[in-house]
Design a protein around this motif. Structure first.
Motif, PDB file in Angstrom:
ATOM      1  N   ALA A 123       1.280 -48.486  66.560  1.00 36.44           N
ATOM      2  CA  ALA A 123      -0.022 -48.541  66.769  1.00 36.44           C
ATOM      3  C   ALA A 123      -0.038 -49.087  68.169  1.00 36.44           C
ATOM      4  CB  ALA A 123      -0.518 -49.419  65.809  1.00 36.44           C
ATOM      5  N   THR A 124      -0.956 -48.306  68.876  1.00 35.05           N
ATOM      6  CA  THR A 124      -1.226 -48.492  70.420  1.00 35.05           C
ATOM      7  C   THR A 124      -2.388 -49.177  70.715  1.00 35.05           C
ATOM      8  OG1 THR A 124      -2.023 -46.555  71.079  1.00 35.05           O
ATOM      9  CG2 THR A 124       0.324 -46.495  70.883  1.00 35.05           C
TER      10      THR A 124
ATOM     11  N   ASP B 291      -4.139 -48.137  72.946  1.00 39.19           N
ATOM     12  CA  ASP B 291      -5.209 -47.026  73.367  1.00 39.19           C
ATOM     13  C   ASP B 291      -5.996 -46.584  72.068  1.00 39.19           C
ATOM     14  OD1 ASP B 291      -4.819 -46.855  75.916  1.00 39.19           O
ATOM     15  OD2 ASP B 291      -3.217 -45.678  75.798  1.00 39.19           O
ATOM     16  N   GLN B 292      -5.202 -46.357  70.964  1.00 46.61           N
ATOM     17  CA  GLN B 292      -5.605 -46.058  69.602  1.00 46.61           C
ATOM     18  C   GLN B 292      -6.734 -47.250  68.941  1.00 46.61           C
ATOM     19  OE1 GLN B 292      -1.978 -45.888  67.255  1.00 46.61           O
ATOM     20  NE2 GLN B 292      -1.750 -43.553  67.644  1.00 46.61           N
TER      21      GLN B 292
ATOM     22  N   GLN C 275      -7.507 -42.577  56.839  1.00 39.61           N
ATOM     23  CA  GLN C 275      -6.169 -42.021  57.535  1.00 39.61           C
ATOM     24  C   GLN C 275      -5.626 -40.983  56.623  1.00 39.61           C
ATOM     25  OE1 GLN C 275      -3.301 -44.824  59.272  1.00 39.61           O
ATOM     26  NE2 GLN C 275      -2.463 -42.963  60.394  1.00 39.61           N
TER      27      GLN C 275
ATOM     28  N   LEU D  17      -0.930 -48.435  61.645  1.00 41.87           N
ATOM     29  CA  LEU D  17      -2.100 -48.364  62.244  1.00 41.87           C
ATOM     30  C   LEU D  17      -3.172 -48.804  61.271  1.00 41.87           C
ATOM     31  CD1 LEU D  17      -4.037 -47.553  64.648  1.00 41.87           C
ATOM     32  CD2 LEU D  17      -3.865 -45.311  64.017  1.00 41.87           C
TER      33      LEU D  17
ATOM     34  N   LEU E 275      -3.446 -38.104  63.082  1.00 38.21           N
ATOM     35  CA  LEU E 275      -3.133 -38.137  64.646  1.00 38.21           C
ATOM     36  C   LEU E 275      -1.721 -37.821  64.694  1.00 38.21           C
ATOM     37  CD1 LEU E 275      -4.181 -41.963  65.499  1.00 38.21           C
ATOM     38  CD2 LEU E 275      -5.639 -39.810  65.715  1.00 38.21           C
TER      39      LEU E 275
ATOM     40  N   ASN F 117      -5.502 -35.236  65.952  1.00 43.44           N
ATOM     41  CA  ASN F 117      -4.704 -35.133  67.098  1.00 43.44           C
ATOM     42  C   ASN F 117      -3.683 -34.145  66.621  1.00 43.44           C
ATOM     43  OD1 ASN F 117      -3.762 -35.776  69.769  1.00 43.44           O
ATOM     44  ND2 ASN F 117      -2.319 -37.047  68.829  1.00 43.44           N
TER      45      ASN F 117
ATOM     46  N   ILE G 105      -6.003 -39.598  73.169  1.00 38.83           N
ATOM     47  CA  ILE G 105      -6.951 -40.462  72.795  1.00 38.83           C
ATOM     48  C   ILE G 105      -7.654 -41.214  73.743  1.00 38.83           C
ATOM     49  CG2 ILE G 105      -5.332 -42.547  72.634  1.00 38.83           C
ATOM     50  CD1 ILE G 105      -6.374 -42.695  69.554  1.00 38.83           C
TER      51      ILE G 105
END
Length: 239
Positions: free
Chosen positions: A14-15, A17-18, A37, A45, A105, A138, A222
């Motif tokens: 999990a970033t 950016d996400q 999700q 995430l 994603l 994504n 993203i």
């Protein structure tokens, strides 16, 4: 698959950016924003989103990945739940018009499906999504890989490498193999010669419109970078 769970978070964490993207999207909805999700994998995430105060549901078909999600959730008082459901089952068991944001994603909506089943996915998403809700996808930019007869760049870290290989026999007969290489000469296939449908940008637009969505915005990531002919991924926001 059990071995893949051990490596999964190395390659698909999990970033920031996400989290930044979904926090921004959530501002358009009443609190707590409700996320679904598709393909929640190890739940990383989904749990991070729940920690932000959102109501999160994850669906996953792999029992091993689902078990990992449950272990991470344990002893955390969060609005997050995980179900073992296929995409074809979610319309039957999940609430109509309930979710503000539905997302996938990792291209998995194209795995194991044909064009007809993908169209059904868009219909289902439209049924489950709330008014003014968003479908976020994504996907691999399959047209780029077909045109250039190439495969995605390998993902690497200090422990292992993750490789994806396409076999585009035809539009209707495409296959994907994903492999983990580790400890120098050791490897295993996460999936091997698995059928998938290489959906195109035009088909995403057509299927979205047919399902009742009115707008599709395409990016390469993203972070909402522009989509280019040589982009390996398509990041789609459908509303």
């Amino acid at each position: 698959m059990r071995n893949f769970v051990e490596f999964y978070n190395d390659f698909f964490p999990a970033t920031e950016d996400q989290l930044s993207f979904f926090k921004d999207v959530a501002k358009d909805f009443a609190e707590p924003a409700k996320f679904l999700q598709i393909g929640s994998n190890t739940g990383t995430l989904a749990i991070e989103l729940a920690k932000q105060g959102y109501d999160v549901t994850g669906i996953e078909m792999s029992q091993q990945l689902l078990d990992s999600s449950t272990m991470k959730k344990r002893n955390q008082l969060l609005f997050v739940r995980f179900f073992k459901l296929s995409v074809s089952e979610i319309k039957k068991y999940l609430g109509k018009g309930f979710y503000n944001v539905i997302f996938n994603l990792d291209s998995r909506i194209s795995f194991g499906n044909d064009k007809e089943k993908l169209q059904e996915f868009f219909y289902t998403a439209k049924t489950l999504i709330s008014e003014n809700g968003k479908l976020v996808l994504n996907l691999y930019n399959y047209e780029y890989f077909i045109k250039n007869n190439t495969n995605p760049e390998r993902k690497e870290n200090c422990r292992a490498s993750f490789l994806t290989k396409f076999d585009f026999t035809s539009k209707e007969k495409a296959y994907i193999t994903q492999t983990i290489e580790y400890d120098e000469n050791k490897s295993f296939n996460v999936i091997e010669h698995y059928p998938f449908y290489p959906i195109s940008k035009k088909e995403i637009e057509e299927m979205s419109k047919k399902a009742g969505f009115s707008k599709v915005d395409f990016y390469s990531s993203i972070k909402l970078d522009p989509l280019k002919e040589d982009s390996e991924k398509m990041f789609c926001i459908i509303s």
